[in-house]
Design an enzyme around this catalytic site. Structure first.
Site, PDB file in Angstrom:
ATOM      1  N   ARG A 101       0.807  -1.221   0.000  1.00  0.00           N
ATOM      2  CA  ARG A 101       0.000   0.000   0.000  1.00  0.00           C
ATOM      3  C   ARG A 101       0.841   1.272   0.000  1.00  0.00           C
ATOM      4  NH1 ARG A 101      -3.537  -2.310   4.962  1.00  0.00           N
ATOM      5  NH2 ARG A 101      -1.590  -3.477   5.211  1.00  0.00           N
TER       6      ARG A 101
ATOM      7  N   GLN B 145      11.662 -14.866   6.758  1.00  0.00           N
ATOM      8  CA  GLN B 145      10.353 -15.362   6.336  1.00  0.00           C
ATOM      9  C   GLN B 145      10.318 -15.285   4.810  1.00  0.00           C
ATOM     10  OE1 GLN B 145       6.962 -12.860   7.107  1.00  0.00           O
ATOM     11  NE2 GLN B 145       5.539 -14.579   7.242  1.00  0.00           N
TER      12      GLN B 145
ATOM     13  N   GLY C 203       1.426 -14.124   6.396  1.00  0.00           N
ATOM     14  CA  GLY C 203       0.639 -13.542   7.478  1.00  0.00           C
ATOM     15  C   GLY C 203       1.452 -13.342   8.748  1.00  0.00           C
TER      16      GLY C 203
ATOM     17  N   LYS D 145      35.535  22.909   3.173  1.00  0.00           N
ATOM     18  CA  LYS D 145      35.494  21.450   2.991  1.00  0.00           C
ATOM     19  C   LYS D 145      36.734  20.815   3.591  1.00  0.00           C
ATOM     20  CE  LYS D 145      37.321  18.741   0.359  1.00  0.00           C
ATOM     21  NZ  LYS D 145      38.001  18.094  -0.764  1.00  0.00           N
TER      22      LYS D 145
ATOM     23  N   TYR E  38      42.892  21.339  -6.177  1.00  0.00           N
ATOM     24  CA  TYR E  38      42.652  20.224  -7.096  1.00  0.00           C
ATOM     25  C   TYR E  38      43.298  20.500  -8.434  1.00  0.00           C
ATOM     26  CZ  TYR E  38      39.639  16.762  -9.503  1.00  0.00           C
ATOM     27  OH  TYR E  38      39.141  15.703 -10.214  1.00  0.00           O
TER      28      TYR E  38
END
Ligand code: UD1
Ligand code: CA
Length: 457
Positions: free
Chosen positions: A16, A73, A78, A351, A387
């Protein structure tokens, strides 16, 4: 006190929900439903917690980790069939078994403790946690005899018109005498509308064989909400959010607009801290006392000291000291350490960097992969060039350094203690301590040159 066991039912797909994510992993206030349930259960004195997994088994397992044992299971036949999976681990043991559904995230430890107490006082073989609710649609109903004794539970889909009018519902939480439970489970059939083995049928089986079956009705009906679809999920979110906010307010935190403040269940906040609208605090975040957070700040997995201000900013997986001033519009990215009295101002991104005590980056900077000492001033627009397109490199800025505006610090590079970098420099070599470094083209003024350009009409 009898030994206590717990079985959590978490094998269903959650059709659902109409989701790729398995139902019990849907978050409420940022934490998966089944984790809420387990966190409450671990507050009780439970010998063994067993979670029944099926759909999304590995994900549920990695979510709960060592907090639980697991049984698998394979087919979801159920709730009774789900409990049967724990047979090898539990059958024959003496004690009380608590059964809880993984989709009731609002259930509290205190309520389950009261359920245990009631069960023991009544010397019952089964005790159902029930609640009386306005709209019982979808829930199993509690059927009582003329003396008010519990007889059985009827599922909504199997109920008659008259039974559907009953407002007392099965919350899906029960205490059972462990041995009686497993004996009764072998007699449960799937002769019902859904063709499932219903755990609630155990009640009628025990009752019919003359065992004591009781109900413990809680007034806290909001706790018992079972989340089967997204409408209920939003309802659970609203209730949990109010509960968390209220707890912080009672502990001395001011929340200016609780309906627009979102705090995760594990967040800790000190007294006299003020949360302004639009604040979102997530994960393992700790905020000290007398802080001012927001408006519009998102903080996740951070430790924040006292007297710190964080306005219109985001911070993740970092530590932020006391008397720090962040924002507006700053971004603190993971693995950063912002020490006491630091100022991180407008449009600054940090950072994986340490920013030492009382240092400042007040405007328009990027500081990444850096170790910045104390009392450093990073001028407007200065950045670390960390970088090269392939690898990341470290920038070291020692204590007392002054970085002039719009400088580029090309890593790896060290700016020595007390050095001064002239505005507009692109620094590619180390700067010794106390030096002045200027790394830009010298200015040339050509007097009266404009006339020669012959640009004017
Ligand atoms: C169940 C109860 C109902 C109760 C309601 C409370 C049954 C038959 N009905 O209904 O009386 O009012 O909870 O919220 O028990 N699950 C498994 N394996 C299965 C089936 C279910 O592990 O084979 C798990 C689900 O993942 C879920 C829980 O059991 O976490 C409950 O199942 P669900 O299908 O949601 O039951 P309800 O219809 O809500
Ligand atoms: Ca349910």
């Amino acid at each position: 006190m009898s030994k206590r066991f717990a079985v959590i039912l978490a094998a269903g797909q959650g059709t659902r929900m109409k989701s790729k994510l398995y139902k019990v992993l849907h978050p409420v206030c940022g934490k998966p439903m089944v984790q809420h349930v387990v966190d409450q259960i671990t507050k009780l004195h439970i010998e063994e917690i067993i979670t029944v997994i099926g759909h999304g088994a590995d994900l549920v397992k990695s979510q709960l980790g060592e907090q639980s044992h697991y049984v698998f299971q394979e087919q979801q036949l159920g709730t009774a069939h789900a409990v049967v999976q724990a047979k090898d681990l539990l059958e024959g043991k003496e004690g009380i078994t608590l059964v809880v559904c993984g989709d009731t995230p609002l259930i509290k430890a205190e309520t389950m403790e009261s359920l245990f107490k009631h069960h023991e006082e009544q010397s019952a073989k089964a005790t159902i946690l029930t609640a009386s609710i306005e709209n019982p649609t979808g829930y199993g109903r509690i059927i009582r005899d003329e003396n008010g004794h519990v007889e059985k539970i009827v599922e909504h889909k199997d109920a008659t018109e008259a039974e559907r009018k009953i407002n007392e519902i099965n919350t899906g939480t029960y205490c059972f005498d462990n041995q009686a439970l497993f004996k009764a489970l072998s007699n449960v059939s799937n002769d019902n509308v859904q063709g499932e083995y219903y755990l609630p049928d155990v009640i009628e089986i025990l009752k019919k064989q003359g065992d004591t079956v009781t109900a413990f009705q809680t007034d806290e009906f909001e706790e018992t909400l079972g989340v089967n679809d997204r409408v209920a999920l939003a309802e659970a979110e609203r209730i949990m959010k109010n509960r968390i906010n209220e707890q912080h307010m009672r502990n001395g935190v001011s929340i200016v607009d609780p309906s627009n403040t979102y705090i995760g269940p594990d967040v800790v906040i000190g007294q006299d801290t003020v949360l302004l609208p639009g604040t979102i605090l997530k994960g393992n975040t700790t905020i000290g006392s007398e802080c001012m957070i927001g408006p519009f700040s998102e903080i996740e997995d951070c430790e924040v000291g006292d007297n710190t201000v964080i306005r219109q900013s985001a911070a993740f997986k970092s530590s932020i000291g006391s008397e720090v001033n962040i924002g507006p519009f700053a971004h603190i990215r993971p693995d950063s350490s912002i020490q006491d009295e630091v100022k991180i101002g407008n449009f600054v991104e940090i950072k994986k960097a340490v920013i030492g005590k009382a240092s400042k980056a007040s405007h328009l900077s990027y500081i990444g992969d850096a170790e910045v000492g104390a009392d450093v001033n990073i001028g407007c627009g200065s950045i670390t060039v960390n970088y090269d397109g392939k690898n990341k490199f470290l920038t070291k800025i020692e204590d007392g350094v002054f970085i002039g505006c719009n400088s580029n610090l090309v890593a790896p590079v060290t700016i020595g203690k007390g050095a001064y970098v002239a505005a507009g420099s692109t620094i590619t070599n180390n700067v010794p301590g106390e030096a002045l470094s200027i790394a830009r083209a010298r200015q040339v003024n050509k007097e009266n040159y404009v006339e020669k350009l012959n640009l004017k009409k």
